[in-house]
Design a protein around this motif. Structure first.
Motif, PDB file in Angstrom:
ATOM      1  N   HIS A 185       5.070  -4.369   5.306  1.00 36.54           N
ATOM      2  CA  HIS A 185       4.232  -3.998   6.615  1.00 36.54           C
ATOM      3  C   HIS A 185       3.376  -3.003   6.564  1.00 36.54           C
ATOM      4  CE1 HIS A 185       2.910  -3.945  10.959  1.00 36.54           C
ATOM      5  NE2 HIS A 185       3.236  -5.007  11.030  1.00 36.54           N
ATOM      6  N   ARG A 186       2.141  -3.038   6.960  1.00 31.79           N
ATOM      7  CA  ARG A 186       1.164  -1.636   6.854  1.00 31.79           C
ATOM      8  C   ARG A 186       1.794  -0.432   7.467  1.00 31.79           C
ATOM      9  NH1 ARG A 186      -4.023  -2.063  10.727  1.00 31.79           N
ATOM     10  NH2 ARG A 186      -3.027  -2.620  12.888  1.00 31.79           N
ATOM     11  N   PHE A 187       2.399  -0.650   8.537  1.00 29.82           N
ATOM     12  CA  PHE A 187       2.991   0.469   9.113  1.00 29.82           C
ATOM     13  C   PHE A 187       4.320   1.118   8.206  1.00 29.82           C
ATOM     14  CE2 PHE A 187       1.444  -1.735  12.931  1.00 29.82           C
ATOM     15  CZ  PHE A 187       0.670  -0.741  13.413  1.00 29.82           C
ATOM     16  N   THR A 188       5.016   0.292   7.560  1.00 29.42           N
ATOM     17  CA  THR A 188       5.756   0.587   6.694  1.00 29.42           C
ATOM     18  C   THR A 188       5.308   1.399   5.529  1.00 29.42           C
ATOM     19  OG1 THR A 188       7.351  -1.130   7.252  1.00 29.42           O
ATOM     20  CG2 THR A 188       7.783   0.046   4.989  1.00 29.42           C
ATOM     21  N   ALA A 189       4.063   1.013   4.994  1.00 27.98           N
ATOM     22  CA  ALA A 189       3.315   1.610   3.833  1.00 27.98           C
ATOM     23  C   ALA A 189       2.775   2.811   4.429  1.00 27.98           C
ATOM     24  CB  ALA A 189       2.159   0.733   3.741  1.00 27.98           C
ATOM     25  N   ALA A 190       2.481   2.990   5.671  1.00 21.39           N
ATOM     26  CA  ALA A 190       1.945   4.154   6.372  1.00 21.39           C
ATOM     27  C   ALA A 190       3.105   5.421   6.159  1.00 21.39           C
ATOM     28  CB  ALA A 190       1.439   4.127   7.625  1.00 21.39           C
ATOM     29  N   ALA A 191       4.248   5.031   6.798  1.00 20.51           N
ATOM     30  CA  ALA A 191       5.350   5.916   6.809  1.00 20.51           C
ATOM     31  C   ALA A 191       5.620   6.211   5.365  1.00 20.51           C
ATOM     32  CB  ALA A 191       6.584   4.962   7.173  1.00 20.51           C
TER      33      ALA A 191
END
Length: 281
Positions: free
Chosen positions: A128-134
């Protein structure tokens, strides 16, 4: 776009000390001064090989610790991080002491790439993009390595982690998917050799998960299916060691020297020595 924006913010925060004060050459997160060794060794490697000892000079006292990484039987069996800084310095024309922080910070891209590949290999095939951001922003271990100037340790983690991922991917591909298997096995061999060049003391902690990954399919796959794959995987560490026998010999000597020093070292106080068994609890 979110991930890219956060990456820019992360890099800006990472480099803020030198952006704010460009005259800063390097800094330490603790009282550690090891970066002095990596920088001076890089200065030597710009014009010499890792087998050439520096000349003793009263006008260059900073060279006195360089012999620790030089020769076939060095005190430290590493020169990968120093060689990388020397290469970056030679390509840019900037001295190692001035490029050290920027060069180390640039490895954040490689760090995130390895973490991302580890996520896809061991957690989920999608992200997920939020996981990628993390994954981009929440990297306290990288920040510690960067702030504490532990460049050999940092590159050792990168090469060692890449080796573990490569073995897992090669094992999953199997000899039946030959192109994938050969590609991942080649990465594994290169990564293991990179580990020998940068931080051979880390080798046992990398070989253990690699060995477990090699062993696991014996319990979950038919023996006939995995037998050839397992045999070919056994060639990976030998291929990594054979890439440069001189580096492998240096790494073995450096590892044994560090092992003996760790067992017989009296330079630092052992805080646990006065404790009795009950006090450990």
């Amino acid at each position: 776009s979110l991930v890219l924006a956060l990456a820019v913010v992360f890099f800006a925060a990472l480099l803020w000390p030198v952006i704010r004060k460009p005259s800063a050459f390097y800094y330490d997160g603790t009282s550690n001064h090891d970066s002095f060794f990596w920088i001076t060794s890089a200065e030597h490697l710009k014009q010499h090989t890792y087998l050439e000892y520096p000349e003793r000079s009263a006008t260059k006292p900073w060279l006195q610790d360089v012999p620790a990484i030089i020769g076939l039987q060095p005190q430290w069996g590493r020169m990968g991080a120093e060689g990388l800084i020397a290469l970056a310095s030679s390509l840019t024309g900037i001295s190692p002491i001035k490029i050290y922080l920027y060069g180390t910070a640039s490895l954040a891209v490689t760090w995130v790439a390895v973490i991302y590949l580890a996520f896809l290999t061991f957690v989920s095939a999608t992200i997920h993009r939020f996981t990628a951001a993390a994954l981009v922003c929440l990297q306290p271990i990288f920040i510690f390595f960067y702030a504490n100037n532990n460049l050999p340790n940092l590159i050792g983690i990168l090469t060692g982690g890449s080796a573990v991922i490569a073995i897992a991917r090669a094992s999953a591909s199997g000899w039946g998917r030959r192109n994938d298997f050969v590609a991942w096995s080649a990465l594994g061999a290169l990564s293991l050799h990179g580990l020998l060049c940068t931080y051979p003391e880390m080798l046992p902690f990398i070989l253990l998960p690699c060995g477990l990954l090699w062993l696991r399919p014996w319990f979950v796959q038919p023996v006939r299916t995995y037998a050839l794959t397992s045999l070919m995987l056994l060639l990976v560490p030998f291929a990594g060691a054979a890439l440069n026998p001189a580096t492998t010999l240096r790494a073995c000597h450096g590892f044994m020297t560090s092992f003996e020093a760790a067992r017989n070292n009296n330079d630092w106080a052992n805080l646990f020595n006065p404790l009795i068994v009950a006090e450990y609890l």
